[in-house]
Design an enzyme around this catalytic site. Structure first.
Site, PDB file in Angstrom:
ATOM      1  N   SER A 153       3.476   8.967 -32.195  1.00  0.00           N
ATOM      2  CA  SER A 153       2.626   9.648 -31.444  1.00  0.00           C
ATOM      3  C   SER A 153       2.076   8.783 -30.134  1.00  0.00           C
ATOM      4  O   SER A 153       1.856   7.636 -30.342  1.00  0.00           O
ATOM      5  CB  SER A 153       1.422  10.028 -32.291  1.00  0.00           C
ATOM      6  OG  SER A 153       0.234  10.583 -31.562  1.00  0.00           O
ATOM      7  N   ASP A 154       1.915   9.172 -29.207  1.00  0.00           N
ATOM      8  CA  ASP A 154       1.100   8.484 -28.082  1.00  0.00           C
ATOM      9  C   ASP A 154      -0.321   8.333 -28.423  1.00  0.00           C
ATOM     10  O   ASP A 154      -0.876   9.162 -29.405  1.00  0.00           O
ATOM     11  CB  ASP A 154       1.023   9.491 -26.837  1.00  0.00           C
ATOM     12  CG  ASP A 154       0.642   8.809 -25.646  1.00  0.00           C
ATOM     13  OD1 ASP A 154       0.571   7.650 -25.756  1.00  0.00           O
ATOM     14  OD2 ASP A 154       0.113   9.421 -24.692  1.00  0.00           O
ATOM     15  N   LYS A 155      -1.099   7.473 -27.747  1.00  0.00           N
ATOM     16  CA  LYS A 155      -2.414   7.121 -28.180  1.00  0.00           C
ATOM     17  C   LYS A 155      -3.430   8.089 -27.366  1.00  0.00           C
ATOM     18  O   LYS A 155      -4.151   8.758 -28.283  1.00  0.00           O
ATOM     19  CB  LYS A 155      -2.822   5.743 -28.111  1.00  0.00           C
ATOM     20  CG  LYS A 155      -4.256   5.423 -28.275  1.00  0.00           C
ATOM     21  CD  LYS A 155      -4.307   3.798 -27.969  1.00  0.00           C
ATOM     22  CE  LYS A 155      -4.513   3.630 -26.508  1.00  0.00           C
ATOM     23  NZ  LYS A 155      -5.864   4.226 -25.884  1.00  0.00           N
TER      24      LYS A 155
END
Length: 909
Positions: A340-342
């Site tokens: 996941s991206d942050k």
């Protein structure tokens, strides 16, 4: 006007790579436009006719006819088509017609469901429209970005999305976020001067590219490329040429279908040989082989699988996840790793001040995001800021030395400008400070905007008969200009550099971005300031530490994924300390000393070392987009089923490579959405967790469906097989088998698609990626129930045929017995029976009525099957009395015992 006549007065576009090398006037001459007045409005229709609209051309899809024909491209359908052709050659018109009708119905159902999914994603893309400010005939106007043409003069301001590729001609402190295109994690400072022709894309400071976001400043630019000619458009076209991976479900169904194909062909060949060995004719042998093939093929399975997946798509859409391809629903249930991206996915995407250091003390700030709910706390106690002069001054400086503002958009607060400045506005509001009050007290007279070489911003205000300069910027830039600090009493005192350094270090270790604040009083009011006024004699006011905090619901979702045996890994372009701090708050790592790998470290690793790092760590910071692709490939090489999130153009390759690519619906680019299998309409990680749970539910329902349909086919195939081997009359005719498979079985099994999740769905580990559909447990179930169906059908057929001598009646009752058995079997494996009574009281459990409705439909179908004269002739059946119908029900009921035992000791899902 035709393109040929328009071309004489409309400039042609030269290669994109040259624009940054030319002067603004040279570009204006090429595009036949004016740097001050823009294009004449009268020319716009001509240019639009020549260049087209400013919209990315969608990937050329298959025609409706080809997509419909693709539905026949399945091994089991091939067998049915061959069986239909053979039956046709044998001049058995009714059976041949029914077989072809079955294949056609399957194709139509699949085609309709795929078309619905495509229309849903097309509607999502069309719902996003942007506007641009242009100058035409010397006047400002707001136009739809689709209407821009090369040569248009576009105005950019903070918060704007760049609508086309622009060559900047005038710039005022412009900063543009190009993360979606170049992967650059911080906004880029822009300029208007020409650059070397060899300058790379990421370093073209005088260009603003379509899809990027203006975070600060203003500019004017000439449109030099639109639609597919933009840099974003070129990447989109490259993505259109790539191919995606198969999903676990499509691979399993293909293997299952292929295995079943060989089994059916082998048994059909055996039947043909047995009939010939018994002295039968070729025609009789072919009919026997066709009968066995028709009985063994689960004709309704493709339709039921499609319906089950389509229902999963509908449920996911309600949970903010739009599925582009039906098999992707199940793949989510197989996921073993989520990358996941942050920003915005795991976090709020709203910078929030969490700590303030002033007057030698550190204060906490409660509340999350841009909403003003929250307080300034010292320990556990809320304090009045007015009573602490240095704290008041630090917050006031952050509010006044600020060019951004909050605005309401789509019912929620957003920042127009720099997110960091938005956080400072909110922290001041939490202390009760308002901009209108402070501006009335300290009116602004001049501004020095932020410049990267100085690392600070300053504003000049009037304070009575004196001048007041507020400065904010990096701690290093501010502290070297300070010789004093404001103490707890509001008086100037010597600068305590060691204490300030400790406060900075403490905030940085928490992953906070730290800004320093200072002021300077002048003896007389000034009208303007320059950098020389700020070289020395500043008074240090304090520090504010901010971070984009994790979403509360995302923390719970991560915990749920980990309980389900799914690893969650954060891949971000942010700094390592910030990433590590967020990871600790979200408990991504099992230990506090888990490694955090940076993009620089990954770049120096070979494939083996990278695979080890990808498996060992849950946090990857300062990662370039191309490294995301390597990480996905490394995890897949270790056998993981990977879901990957992304929003930028350069995320597209990784999204395409992942088993499930997840694009952001709000912040995501169209290229990312095109490459993805799923689009989140709320950009929230919790929606991924909900989609994974739904994926597992869908797979469980698929297993129930297969576990329901195969025993029916198994019982039919055994009936045909035993009947032929024994040389006896067939208890059920092929055309009657097709009725059971396509009407009764489909109507009953389709109800299983509505089953809710079973308890403990997210407490189980992911299924092994290589686990086949037909597991030993499922195969055992098929054999047990098939054996019961064989006994029930043969028993009723034999008893009725011997007692009445009426074969048509015996076959009719045999079919009814088989349908009764599968109805009781369905009720035994469904969650319907224990939940039906509860649904009467709880209307949210209305799904429990679905199996009851399915049973009622089957009852009507069976009455139609045996009681209507015209249908009797078609299917060779006879009407039943009430007593005969009850006998069929009684003969089918005993299946409940083995079904309940299997559900208790060998559940399917």
């Amino acid at each position: 006007m035709s393109p040929s006549t328009t071309a004489q007065s409309t400039p042609s576009i030269q290669p994109v790579s040259a624009w940054h090398h030319l002067t603004p006037q040279a570009i204006a001459d090429i595009l036949k436009t004016d740097l001050a007045l823009g294009l004449p409005q009268a020319e716009i229709p001509e240019r639009q006719a020549y260049y087209g609209i400013n919209e990315l051309t969608e990937k050329a899809g298959k025609s409706a006819l080809m997509r419909f024909l693709q539905e026949f491209h399945q091994p089991l359908i091939y067998i049915l088509l061959v069986a239909g052709i053979v039956t046709l050659l044998l001049q058995d018109w009714v059976d041949a017609g029914v077989i072809f009708a079955v294949t056609l119905i399957n194709a139509v159902i699949g085609f309709i469901q795929e078309s619905k999914a495509e229309r849903a994603i097309a509607a999502l893309a069309q719902s996003v429209t942007t506007e641009a400010t242009v100058i035409r005939d010397g006047k400002k106007a707001r136009v739809n970005s689709r209407d821009l043409v090369p040569g248009d003069l576009v105005l950019l301001a903070s918060g704007d999305k760049v609508p086309a590729d622009l060559r900047l001609v005038t710039v005022r402190d412009l900063q543009v976020s190009e993360a979606a295109l170049t992967g650059e994690s911080v906004p880029v400072q822009k300029a208007a001067a020409p650059l070397s022709e060899e300058t790379g894309l990421a370093d073209r400071r005088n260009m603003a590219y379509a899809g990027s976001l203006v975070t600060f400043g203003q500019a004017r630019g000439l449109v030099v490329a639109i639609a597919n000619q933009t840099e974003t458009g070129r990447i989109s076209q490259l993505m259109a040429q790539s191919t995606g991976l198969e999903t676990p479900l499509t691979r399993k169904i293909e293997r299952f279908s292929t295995t079943l194909l060989y089994v059916i062909l082998g048994l059909s060949a055996l039947m043909f040989a047995v009939v010939l060995g018994q002295g039968g004719t070729w025609s009789t042998g072919f009919k026997a082989a066709v009968a066995l093939a028709v009985s063994a093929i689960p004709e309704g399975l493709p339709a039921v699988v499609t319906v089950t997946l389509a229902i999963g798509v509908g449920r996911m859409a309600q949970k903010h996840a739009i599925i582009r391809k039906l098999p992707a629903v199940e793949t989510l249930g197989s996921t073993t790793v989520i990358c996941s991206d942050k920003t915005g996915t795991l976090t709020e995407n709203q910078m929030t001040v969490q700590a303030v250091y002033a007057g030698g003390n550190t204060y906490a700030v409660s509340g999350v995001g841009y909403e003003a709910g929250g307080e300034i706390l010292y320990g556990e106690t809320a304090i009045a800021v007015d009573a602490v002069p240095p704290l008041w001054a630090c917050l006031a400086c952050g509010l006044l030395c600020n060019d951004s503002h909050l605005q309401t958009q789509d019912g929620r607060l957003t920042v127009a400008g720099d997110p960091t400045e938005g956080a400072l506005i909110v922290s001041a509001h939490k202390a009760g400070l308002t901009l209108s009050t402070l501006e009335a007290r300290y009116p602004r007279r001049d501004t020095i905007p932020f410049e990267s070489q100085f690392q600070y911003m300053a504003t000049l205000h009037r304070s009575g008969d004196r001048g007041l300069i507020y400065v904010k910027g990096s701690a290093e830039a501010i502290l070297k200009r300070c010789d004093r600090q404001l103490n707890a009493q509001g008086q100037g005192s010597p600068l305590d550099q060691p204490a300030i350094d400790r406060a900075i270090h403490h905030m940085a270790n928490q992953g906070l971005r730290v800004l320093a604040f200072a002021q300077k009083l002048t003896e007389t009011p000034l009208t303007e300031i320059d950098h020389a006024d700020l070289d020395r004699d500043l008074v240090f006011l304090g520090l504010q530490g901010m971070i984009d905090p994790p979403r509360v619901e995302a923390i719970a979702a991560v915990r749920a994924c980990q309980s389900a045996g799914i690893q969650v890994k954060m891949i971000t372009g942010d700094h390592a300390l910030t990433a590590a701090a967020i990871a600790r708050q979200m408990h991504l790592s099992t230990s506090d000393d888990a490694p955090v790998y940076t993009g620089k470290a990954l770049a120096n690793m070979d494939d083996e070392a990278l695979a080890n790092a990808a498996s060992a760590s849950a946090v990857f910071a300062r990662v370039a987009p191309e490294q995301k692709l390597r990480l996905v490939e490394a995890l897949q090489a270790r056998g993981a089923i990977v879901a990957m999130t992304g929003d930028g153009v350069n995320d597209a390759p990784a999204l395409k490579q992942a088993d499930i690519g997840v694009a952001m619906g709000i912040t995501g680019t169209e290229v990312a959405k095109e490459a993805a299998d799923m689009v989140l309409t709320d950009d929230n990680f919790a929606s991924i967790e909900a989609a994974v749970e739904e994926g597992r539910t869908v797979y469980g329902n698929l297993l129930k469906t297969i576990g329901f349909i195969l025993p029916v086919n198994g019982g039919e195939a055994l009936t045909i097989l035993v009947g032929i081997l024994a040389g006896s009359t067939l208890p059920i005719l092929p055309v009657q088998i097709l009725w059971v498979n396509m009407v009764s079985s489909v109507a009953l099994s389709a109800t299983l698609a509505f089953e809710p999740k079973t308890p403990g769905t997210m407490q189980r580990s992911p299924r092994p990626p290589n686990e086949p559909l037909l597991t030993p447990k499922l195969l055992g179930r098929v054999l047990v129930i098939s054996g019961f169906n064989l006994a029930a059908v043969f028993g009723v057929f034999g008893w009725v045929s011997q007692s009445t001598g009426n074969l048509d009646l015996a076959r009719t009752m045999a079919v009814h017995t088989l349908v009764a058995a599968e109805t009781f079997y369905l009720l035994s494996i469904s969650q319907c029976v224990p939940s039906l009574l509860g649904a009467v009281k709880d209307r949210t459990r209305s799904w429990a009525y679905v199996p009851a409705i399915g049973v009622a439909c089957v009852l009507l179908f069976q009455i139609f099957f045996s009681q209507v004269p015209g249908v009797n002739a078609l299917f060779t059946t006879q009407p039943l009395t009430l007593t005969q119908a009850l006998i069929c029900l009684g003969a089918g009921f005993p299946v409940v015992l083995p079904a309940v035992l299997l559900k208790r000791f060998a559940p399917l899902a």
